[in-house]
Design an enzyme around this catalytic site. Structure first.
Site, PDB file in Angstrom:
ATOM      1  N   ASN A  12       0.869  -1.180   0.000  1.00 63.82           N
ATOM      2  CA  ASN A  12       0.000   0.000   0.000  1.00 63.82           C
ATOM      3  C   ASN A  12       0.905   1.230   0.000  1.00 63.82           C
ATOM      4  O   ASN A  12       1.492   1.562   1.016  1.00 63.82           O
ATOM      5  CB  ASN A  12      -0.888  -0.048   1.263  1.00 63.82           C
ATOM      6  N   LYS A  14       0.143   4.281  -0.336  1.00 66.59           N
ATOM      7  CA  LYS A  14      -0.500   5.476   0.256  1.00 66.59           C
ATOM      8  C   LYS A  14      -0.265   6.692  -0.653  1.00 66.59           C
ATOM      9  O   LYS A  14      -0.190   6.530  -1.861  1.00 66.59           O
ATOM     10  CB  LYS A  14       0.003   5.686   1.685  1.00 66.59           C
ATOM     11  N   HIS A  99      -9.439   1.064   4.926  1.00 66.16           N
ATOM     12  CA  HIS A  99      -8.153   1.246   5.617  1.00 66.16           C
ATOM     13  C   HIS A  99      -8.363   2.219   6.783  1.00 66.16           C
ATOM     14  O   HIS A  99      -9.152   3.163   6.682  1.00 66.16           O
ATOM     15  CB  HIS A  99      -7.114   1.804   4.635  1.00 66.16           C
ATOM     16  N   GLU A 101      -6.754   4.642   7.813  1.00 61.93           N
ATOM     17  CA  GLU A 101      -6.561   6.071   7.497  1.00 61.93           C
ATOM     18  C   GLU A 101      -7.793   6.640   6.795  1.00 61.93           C
ATOM     19  O   GLU A 101      -8.125   7.810   6.965  1.00 61.93           O
ATOM     20  CB  GLU A 101      -5.288   6.251   6.647  1.00 61.93           C
ATOM     21  N   GLU A 171      -5.132  -4.966  10.687  1.00 63.44           N
ATOM     22  CA  GLU A 171      -4.138  -3.916  10.846  1.00 63.44           C
ATOM     23  C   GLU A 171      -4.432  -3.133  12.122  1.00 63.44           C
ATOM     24  O   GLU A 171      -5.248  -2.197  12.107  1.00 63.44           O
ATOM     25  CB  GLU A 171      -4.194  -2.960   9.654  1.00 63.44           C
ATOM     26  N   GLY A 177       2.588   2.430  10.628  1.00 61.90           N
ATOM     27  CA  GLY A 177       3.517   3.536  10.414  1.00 61.90           C
ATOM     28  C   GLY A 177       4.237   3.985  11.677  1.00 61.90           C
ATOM     29  O   GLY A 177       4.883   5.027  11.689  1.00 61.90           O
ATOM     30  N   SER A 224       3.571  -1.998  10.270  1.00 61.90           N
ATOM     31  CA  SER A 224       5.033  -2.024  10.426  1.00 61.90           C
ATOM     32  C   SER A 224       5.662  -3.366  10.051  1.00 61.90           C
ATOM     33  O   SER A 224       6.599  -3.820  10.702  1.00 61.90           O
ATOM     34  CB  SER A 224       5.428  -1.604  11.845  1.00 61.90           C
TER      35      SER A 224
END
Ligand code: PGA
Length: 272
Positions: A12, A14, A99, A101, A171, A177, A224
């Site tokens: 991904n 992003k 996701h 985010e 996730e 991140g 991560s």
């Protein structure tokens, strides 16, 4: 580890990589896997601006392209949105949905993830539905209930038959991140509980026969993931692959993660 479940390594990207940089990265990945055997399913998800180039580059190799999001409507006055048919016509095969985010910064909810999942399946896009708890939720002991709720809400209205191509990614939000990885054993436990949630969901109301559909759904871990921690994750029975953010932006790291996926495929040969 199941012979039936695919191993999937998905990157991904992003909101990273200009058109030129994206072409370079996609080409390095395709070159890096050239001639290799026992490859897992490899998916790269660049920004919309590079989907077309990535599709052209990947058409020469064993890698597929996914989008990071999409709207659930087909067309209309929805400024800034991209629809499922637009992706399909570009040759896109996968789409990441829900996701964290998107949930955190763009108002995505369990209900809109469900609508997007419906649209993806209707247009034969392979959905990668993301679920995971926040740090607060984990510290309050709510991990399992939050994840179960997200999975069940995504599945609302579907039959077992509808979701045959579904991929789920666990996730944990606090591991994305941040460099903080969820312990492999714990990630495996939650991935297993996601599988049981899918079984429970489709067993409800069925007399005497429990659904086993969850056993065939690939569940990935993301948060991560790096070359240094991926092998121990993929060694565990409920983790079928990785959804990789930061480490998918460097060809060398992503190729090392693919290599770990290949080892898993070698150990448990699987249907393509
Ligand atoms: P990360 O991101 O690997 O950079 O933690 C994973 C993701 O958000 O999919």
């Amino acid at each position: 580890m199941s012979a039936q479940r695919q191993t999937i390594i998905a990157g991904n990207w992003k909101m990273n990589k200009t058109i030129e940089d994206a072409k370079e990265l996609a080409s390095s990945i395709v070159k890096g896997i050239e001639g290799k055997s026992d490859l897992p399913k490899i998916v790269i998800c660049p920004p919309y601006t590079s989907l077309s180039d990535a599709t052209a580059i990947c058409s020469k190799g064993s890698c597929q392209v996914g989008a990071q999001n999409m709207d659930y409507r087909t067309e209309g006055a929805f400024t800034g949105e991209i629809s499922p048919p637009m992706l399909v016509k570009m040759g896109i095969k996968y789409v990441i949905l829900g996701h964290s985010e998107r949930r955190q910064f763009f108002g995505e909810t369990n209900a809109t993830v469900n609508l997007r999942l419906k649209a993806a399946l209707e247009h034969s896009l392979i959905p990668i539905v993301c679920v995971g708890e926040s740090l607060d939720e984990r510290e309050s002991g709510l991990t399992d209930s939050v994840v179960r709720r997200q999975v069940a809400a995504a599945l609302e209205g579907f039959s077992e038959d509808d979701i045959k191509t579904l991929v789920i990614a666990y996730e944990p939000v606090w591991a994305i991140g941040t460099g903080k990885t969820c312990e492999a054993e714990e990630a495996n436990r939650v991935c297993g509980s996601i599988r049981s949630t899918v079984n429970d969901f489709f067993s409800d109301g069925k007399e005497g026969s429990r659904s086993k559909i969850g056993e065939s759904i690939p569940v990935l871990y993301g948060g991560s993931v790096k070359p240094s921690n991926v092998a121990e994750q993929l060694d565990l029975p409920h983790i079928d692959g990785s959804l990789v953010g930061g480490a998918s932006l460097k060809a060398e790291d992503f190729l090392a993660i693919i290599e770990a996926g290949s080892k898993r495929v070698k150990l448990a040969p699987q249907a393509s």
